[in-house]
Structures are given as structure tokens and as C-alpha cells.
Design an enzyme around this catalytic site. Structure first.
Site, PDB file in Angstrom:
ATOM      1  N   GLY A 200       0.854  -1.197   0.000  1.00 42.33           N
ATOM      2  CA  GLY A 200       0.000   0.000   0.000  1.00 42.33           C
ATOM      3  C   GLY A 200       0.883   1.237   0.000  1.00 42.33           C
ATOM      4  O   GLY A 200       2.056   1.194  -0.399  1.00 42.33           O
ATOM      5  N   VAL A 201       0.296   2.333   0.473  1.00 43.85           N
ATOM      6  CA  VAL A 201       0.995   3.624   0.391  1.00 43.85           C
ATOM      7  C   VAL A 201       2.276   3.626   1.220  1.00 43.85           C
ATOM      8  O   VAL A 201       3.331   4.072   0.762  1.00 43.85           O
ATOM      9  CB  VAL A 201       0.058   4.758   0.851  1.00 43.85           C
ATOM     10  CG1 VAL A 201       0.567   6.089   0.374  1.00 43.85           C
ATOM     11  CG2 VAL A 201      -1.342   4.532   0.356  1.00 43.85           C
ATOM     12  N   ILE A 202       2.195   3.086   2.438  1.00 46.71           N
ATOM     13  CA  ILE A 202       3.375   3.111   3.309  1.00 46.71           C
ATOM     14  C   ILE A 202       4.449   2.181   2.754  1.00 46.71           C
ATOM     15  O   ILE A 202       5.630   2.547   2.694  1.00 46.71           O
ATOM     16  CB  ILE A 202       2.996   2.736   4.757  1.00 46.71           C
ATOM     17  CG1 ILE A 202       2.151   3.862   5.364  1.00 46.71           C
ATOM     18  CG2 ILE A 202       4.236   2.470   5.615  1.00 46.71           C
ATOM     19  CD1 ILE A 202       1.667   3.628   6.771  1.00 46.71           C
ATOM     20  N   GLU A 221       2.613  -8.669  -1.034  1.00 55.22           N
ATOM     21  CA  GLU A 221       1.237  -8.157  -1.070  1.00 55.22           C
ATOM     22  C   GLU A 221       0.261  -9.324  -1.193  1.00 55.22           C
ATOM     23  O   GLU A 221       0.417 -10.176  -2.070  1.00 55.22           O
ATOM     24  CB  GLU A 221       1.084  -7.187  -2.254  1.00 55.22           C
ATOM     25  CG  GLU A 221      -0.331  -6.782  -2.585  1.00 55.22           C
ATOM     26  CD  GLU A 221      -1.074  -6.083  -1.445  1.00 55.22           C
ATOM     27  OE1 GLU A 221      -0.531  -5.127  -0.874  1.00 55.22           O
ATOM     28  OE2 GLU A 221      -2.207  -6.521  -1.130  1.00 55.22           O
ATOM     29  N   VAL A 287       0.178  -2.903   6.831  1.00 53.19           N
ATOM     30  CA  VAL A 287      -1.042  -3.547   6.307  1.00 53.19           C
ATOM     31  C   VAL A 287      -2.296  -2.740   6.646  1.00 53.19           C
ATOM     32  O   VAL A 287      -3.394  -3.285   6.707  1.00 53.19           O
ATOM     33  CB  VAL A 287      -1.174  -4.990   6.852  1.00 53.19           C
ATOM     34  CG1 VAL A 287      -0.069  -5.875   6.309  1.00 53.19           C
ATOM     35  CG2 VAL A 287      -1.185  -5.017   8.372  1.00 53.19           C
ATOM     36  N   ARG A 289      -4.240   0.874   8.752  1.00 50.62           N
ATOM     37  CA  ARG A 289      -4.332   1.540  10.045  1.00 50.62           C
ATOM     38  C   ARG A 289      -5.736   1.379  10.610  1.00 50.62           C
ATOM     39  O   ARG A 289      -6.691   1.201   9.872  1.00 50.62           O
ATOM     40  CB  ARG A 289      -3.957   3.033   9.909  1.00 50.62           C
ATOM     41  CG  ARG A 289      -2.504   3.229   9.486  1.00 50.62           C
ATOM     42  CD  ARG A 289      -2.138   4.693   9.344  1.00 50.62           C
ATOM     43  NE  ARG A 289      -2.267   5.455  10.566  1.00 50.62           N
ATOM     44  CZ  ARG A 289      -1.335   5.512  11.517  1.00 50.62           C
ATOM     45  NH1 ARG A 289      -0.189   4.860  11.378  1.00 50.62           N
ATOM     46  NH2 ARG A 289      -1.529   6.241  12.598  1.00 50.62           N
ATOM     47  N   ALA A 337      -4.531  13.247   5.844  1.00 49.41           N
ATOM     48  CA  ALA A 337      -4.452  14.434   6.679  1.00 49.41           C
ATOM     49  C   ALA A 337      -5.394  15.538   6.192  1.00 49.41           C
ATOM     50  O   ALA A 337      -6.138  16.140   6.987  1.00 49.41           O
ATOM     51  CB  ALA A 337      -3.015  14.943   6.680  1.00 49.41           C
ATOM     52  N   HIS A 461       4.291  28.011 -20.892  1.00 46.01           N
ATOM     53  CA  HIS A 461       5.209  27.079 -21.554  1.00 46.01           C
ATOM     54  C   HIS A 461       6.638  27.430 -21.186  1.00 46.01           C
ATOM     55  O   HIS A 461       6.987  28.608 -21.180  1.00 46.01           O
ATOM     56  CB  HIS A 461       5.048  27.181 -23.078  1.00 46.01           C
ATOM     57  CG  HIS A 461       6.035  26.333 -23.825  1.00 46.01           C
ATOM     58  ND1 HIS A 461       5.928  24.964 -23.873  1.00 46.01           N
ATOM     59  CD2 HIS A 461       7.168  26.676 -24.522  1.00 46.01           C
ATOM     60  CE1 HIS A 461       6.934  24.467 -24.589  1.00 46.01           C
ATOM     61  NE2 HIS A 461       7.698  25.487 -24.989  1.00 46.01           N
TER      62      HIS A 461
END
Ligand code: FAD
Ligand code: NAI
Length: 489
Positions: A200-202, A221, A287, A289, A337, A461
Site C-alpha cells: 500500500g501507500v506506506i 502483497e 497492512v 491503520r 491528513a 510554456h
């Protein structure tokens, strides 16, 4: 310190401290209770995000990226550095200084806004089901850090107690060899072999940090789909890039057991080839929170929660108890957050008698790997599943002048819009500036923009933002810097 408040907020993470500041700005007498103590037992504001989450992880992501670039990528620019060495202690000290600067910043904001910071662990003792004549009808007892107990009364309570890493008994965290995200932000040496449970993200962010610093990283995973919550195409593209970088992500792999043997961690797992064993110097367990909602009430039965500990709230973040709100990681929605902060702002306004709402459909997500992944709105697979007709425009960064100039050509921008109305339904970006670019997609979608609205907007640009412009042109087959089969008449 007062004893009676208009609002008491439990938790000073990005949900709670933002709620506290807004309540105080709106003229409400406000206290914020938090139990956080750092390694030196100093009370700290900022919660998970500032102390052991968003901020320290991004500090290490930046340092490790610079380290890796110095060692590998600069030669392409004609810059040769004879020897690059790592001072991990200095890297960690810099991270800690960034955290301290920001947490002290909140401390001074609390002072200037006259918010009382109560340092200790809070329990809600009584929450009146019916309004009585006593407006201060909520009682909170606080076990202060000096071991004394104090009681405070309030008209309103905001629960913002956040979340903690999920522990799995088959991989018991000792924060020495088997660590959670907090332990993984504070290794005192680079592990040679690092195992991670959860891609996952962590897993991806902290895996990237240690891989860049020299660890051999293997990520296990359980699911057979990588980043199942992201757009399928973008997830597949990002997986290729991560594998290329050396993050060995193994899908469809189930952990059986992890144990510490002889100063290392032995894990047993099954994958499609069968049962296997591997040995690592450290193992990160990432895995998911779990909300910190247990034990907030002296009598737990009062508050409606689900089995996972999420506190039930309506769209105004009101709980089942009058005058008690819950925000941030304790309630439904992504554990992010900015989502918690927005809920904090909303609840502060509602308590003050004003109107405000949170648009849960437009919460941006970012994964701060290199390149970054960022998205907002619907994925192609959810639209398909819901039978909604859509059009897609994509533009690769390899065709962007700015991306070429700065040598950041990986990835693409993908815009999905409604087939009939052309209203933008989702934007998905894989690219080195994705975390910043996604803001323009959120703004456009907040204003109900169509892909044509973006196509008719002028972009400077050369910028990465031009890829967003080109992707919007691509929705109607008229992107300029790639060849498209269909051209608008
Ligand atoms: P928290 O930040 O968890 O704060 C809750 C506070 O409540 C804590 O200070 C705690 O001490 C206090 N508390 C709990 N119980 C009590 C009690 N009984 N009495 C008194 N105080 C109590 N999100 C992002 O959006 N972007 C990111 O880049 C990002 N990176 C992350 C990286 C990592 C490694 C981790 C772990 C998380 C990351 N997150 C990120 C998630 C983010 O940290 C959380 O979503 C966010 O902190 C939740 O805010 P919160 O205010 O709800 O809770
Ligand atoms: P996650 O939910 O993002 O990922 C957990 C992964 O572990 C999932 O892919 C899941 O399938 C897998 N998994 C679960 N049990 C497993 C098992 N037994 N074996 C192998 N794999 C298993 O949770 P993560 O990474 O712990 O992060 C927690 C939360 O923190 C995130 O969901 C996010 O809300 C927040 N966060 C946000 C960041 C950001 O915004 N950039 C950065 C870091 C965290």
C-alpha cells in the site's frame, strides 16, 4: 487553565489542531487535549501526520531521492561526483528538525489563538443524550502526563484521536527487527535486506526510501491486484516503473509467519509457487491503520461504531450523541491528513452556527514515490462498474518539453470525462510533479469544469501543467504534441 469550554477537541493531529484553530478564530473558547510524547517524553502537537507520518516520510523521501540522484542520475546532466557517501544520522537529524519546526509552529499558533493545550490522555465521562439546562454538559477526564487527573466540561466535543498501525499476530512488531511505519522512519542503519508486508501507500513510500539508500527491498502483497483503489491503467504503469527501480513487489503472496531468529527476521509465506521462506535484516509491517476509538468513552456502549472501530457519523461529522463530533482517521473515508483537516474546519463552522460542507467526492490522493501518483474523482473501472459512459484523454510526459528538459519523462496525465456532458469525472497522474499538478484538477472539478474548459485555458510554456492541458485536448482527439487517430472537426 479554564474548566469550562465551548469546545474541547481530543487529539491534536491535522484534524484536531486545525479544528482547534478555526474554533478559536470563530471566538469559541477552545481546548485541545493530546497525549503524544516524543522519544524524550516531551509532549508534542501535530499527531501522527507531523510526528511519524506525512512530514518525516516526505523529508526522508526527499533526502533519499537526492542521494540516489547524486549517485546515479547526475551523469546524464554531465555532472560527475566522484564519491557520494551517506550520513544517515544527519539525514535523520534533518528529518527530526523539520518535524520539530512544524510542531513548534503549531504550539505557537495555539498560543496566539489562545487555545488551551491540555497534555494527557482523555476519556469522555459523560455525554448527555438530552440537552439539560447546563450547557456545559459534556465531561472529560484527563489523565495528565504528571499522573494527576483533571476534569473539564464543554458544550461540544470533537473526537480527533486518529489511528494506529494494524498489528497482525503472525508478524508481532518489536520495533527492532519487525517494525511498523514509525520504526521504519528511524532505522539507525540501512538494512541490507528489507522485507515489507503490504504494497500500500506506506510500503511503497518507505520501501522507496530504503531502496534508494541501498537496501534490497522485497514487498509482499496479499492481493493479486496492485493498488486496487487506483486507476487500473495508472496502477499497472506505476508497477512497471517500481519493478524497474528495484522494488521487488510480489503480488498474491500470503504471509504465514514472521519471527526473529539470530538478529534477523525469517518469514514463511505462500505464493502461487507454494510455501517459501526468506530471511531479512528488518521487516516492515504496513497492512493498514485502525481508528483510535477504543476507550475514548468511559462507557463504550454509548457511541455507535462499526466492528473496525470507525465511529459512525453523518455528513456533518455528528456522532450518535448530541454535541459530540468525530473527524479525521476515526471516521469513514480515506485516512488522509487533508481530509481530516477539512472535516475539522467544517465542524468548527457548524458549532459556530455557520454553514460548511466537505466534498467527499473530490478528495485528492497522492503517493509520494518517484514518479508520484496522484488522482481525484472516479477511476475508469468504477465508471465501468456503474455503467457510466465516459471518454478518456491521455498525454505522456515523454512528449512534454519541460519534462524532457528536466529529464523527468516517466508517466502520463489521464483525464476521464462524461461522454455526454464532457464534465470531468476523474484525473489520474503518474509523474514527477503529480502531487502539485493534481491541485488544478481538484479546482477544475470543484467548479464543475468540462475537459473542453481546460482545453480552452492557456497554460504557461514550458511547464508540466501543459501535460494536463494536452490530456484535456486529447479527450476530443485534438492533442497537439502526440499523434491521435481522431481529430475534432
Ligand atoms: P492523528 O494525526 O493520528 O492524530 C491523533 C492525535 O490524537 C494524536 O496526537 C494522539 O496522540 C491523540 N490521541 C489519541 N487518543 C487520545 C486520547 N484518548 N487522549 C488524548 N489524545 C489522544 N496522509 C496524507 O494526507 N499525506 C501523507 O503524505 C501521509 N503520509 C503518511 C505517512 C505515514 C508513515 C503515515 C503513518 C501516515 C501518513 N498519512 C498521510 C496519514 C495521516 O498521517 C493521517 O491520515 C492523519 O495524521 C490523521 O489525522 P488525525 O488528526 O485524524 O489523527
Ligand atoms: P494501505 O491500506 O495503503 O495498504 C495496505 C496493504 O497491505 C494493502 O495493499 C493490503 O492488501 C495489504 N495487506 C493487508 N494484509 C496483508 C497481509 N497479511 N499480507 C500481505 N499484504 C497485506 O495501508 P498502509 O500502507 O499501512 O497505510 C495506511 C494508511 O496511511 C493509508 O491507507 C493512507 O490512508 C495513509 N497514508 C497515506 C499516505 C499518503 O497520502 N501519501 C502515505 C502513507 C500512509
Amino acid at each position: 487553565m479554564k474548566k469550562n469550554y465551548d469546545v474541547i477537541i481530543i487529539g491534536a493531529g491535522p484534524a484536531g489542531y486545525v479544528a482547534a484553530i478555526r474554533c478559536a478564530q470563530l471566538g469559541l473558547t477552545t481546548a485541545c487535549i493530546d497525549k503524544w510524547l516524543d522519544d524524550n517524553k516531551h509532549p508534542k502537537l501535530g499527531g501522527t501526520c507531523l510526528n511519524v507520518g506525512c512530514i518525516p516520510s516526505k523529508a526522508l523521501l526527499e533526502s533519499s531521492e537526492i542521494y540516489q540522484q547524486s549517485g546515479h542520475s547526475l551523469a546524464q546532466h554531465g555532472i560527475h561526483i566522484d564519491s557520494v557517501s551517506l550520513d544517515l544520522k544527519q539525514m535523520m537529524d534533518r528529518k527530526d528538525n523539520v518535524v520539530n519546526t512544524l510542531t513548534f509552529g503549531i504550539e505557537s499558533l495555539f498560543k496566539s489563538n489562545k487555545i488551551d493545550w491540555i497534555q494527557g490522555s482523555a476519556t469522555i465521562e459523560h455525554s448527555s443524550q438530552t440537552k439539560t439546562d447546563d450547557l456545559y454538559n459534556q465531561t472529560i477526564s484527563v489523565q495528565l502526563h504528571n499522573k494527576k487527573t483533571s476534569r473539564f466540561k464543554s458544550k461540544n466535543i470533537i473526537i480527533a484521536t486518529g489511528s494506529s498501525p494494524v498489528n497482525i499476530p503472525i508478524a508481532p512488531v518489536d520495533n527492532k527487527y519487525i517494525v511498523d511505519s514509525t520504526g521504519a522512519l528511524a532505522f539507525d542503519e540501512v538494512p541490507k535486506k528489507l522485507g515489507i508486508i503490504g504494497s500500500g501507500v506506506i510500503g511503497l513510500e518507505l520501501g522507496s526510501v530504503w531502496q534508494r539508500l541501498g537496501a534490497e527491498v522485497e514487498i509482499f502483497e496479499a492481493q493479486d491486484t496492485f493498488l486496487a483503489f487506483a486507476d487500473e491503467f495508472i496502477a499497472k504503469e506505476s508497477l512497471k516503473l517500481y519493478l524497474n527501480q528495484g522494488l521487488n513487489i510480489r503480488l498474491n503472496t500470503r504471509l504465514i509467519k514472521a519471527e526473529v531468529i539470530d538478529d534477523s527476521v525469517t518469514i514463511k509465506f505462500t505464493d502461487p509457487q507454494g510455501e517459501q521462506t526468506k530471511v531479512f535484516d528488518k521487516l516492515i509491517v504496513a497492512v493498514g491503520r485502525r481508528p483510535n476509538s477504543n476507550g475514548i468513552f468511559a462507557d463504550e456502549t454509548e457511541l455507535v461504531m462499526d466492528e473496525g472501530g470507525l465511529i459512525h457519523v453523518n455528513d456533518k461529522c455528528e456522532t450518535s450523541l448530541p454535541g459530540v463530533y468525530a473527524i479525521g482517521d476515526t471516521v469513514r473515508g480515506p485516512m488522509l491528513a487533508h481530509k481530516g483537516s477539512e472535516e475539522g474546519l467544517m465542524v468548527a463552522e457548524l458549532i459556530a452556527g455557520n454553514h460548511r460542507m466537505v466534498n467527499y467526492d473530490l478528495i485528492p490522493s497522492v503517493i509520494y514515490t518517484h514518479p508520484e501518483l496522484a488522482w481525484v474523482g472516479k477511476t475508469e473501472q468504477t465508471l465501468k462498474a456503474n455503467g457510466i459512459d465516459y471518454k478518456v484523454g491521455t498525454f505522456p510526459f515523454a512528449a512534454s518539453g519541460r519534462a524532457q528538459a528536466v529529464n523527468q519523462t516517466s508517466g502520463l496525465v489521464k483525464i476521464i470525462s462524461d461522454k455526454k456532458t464532457d464534465k470531468i469525472l476523474g484525473v489520474h497522474i503518474l509523474g514527477s510533479q503529480a502531487s502539485e499538478l493534481i491541485a488544478q484538477a481538484v479546482i477544475a472539478m470543484e467548479f464543475g469544469a468540462s475537459s473542453e474548459d481546460i482545453a480552452l485555458t492557456m497554460f504557461a510554456h514550458p511547464t508540466f501543467s501543459e501535460a494536463f492541458h494536452e490530456a484535456s485536448l486529447a479527450v476530443s482527439g485534438s492533442a497537439l504534441h502526440i499523434t491521435q487517430r481522431k481529430t475534432k472537426k
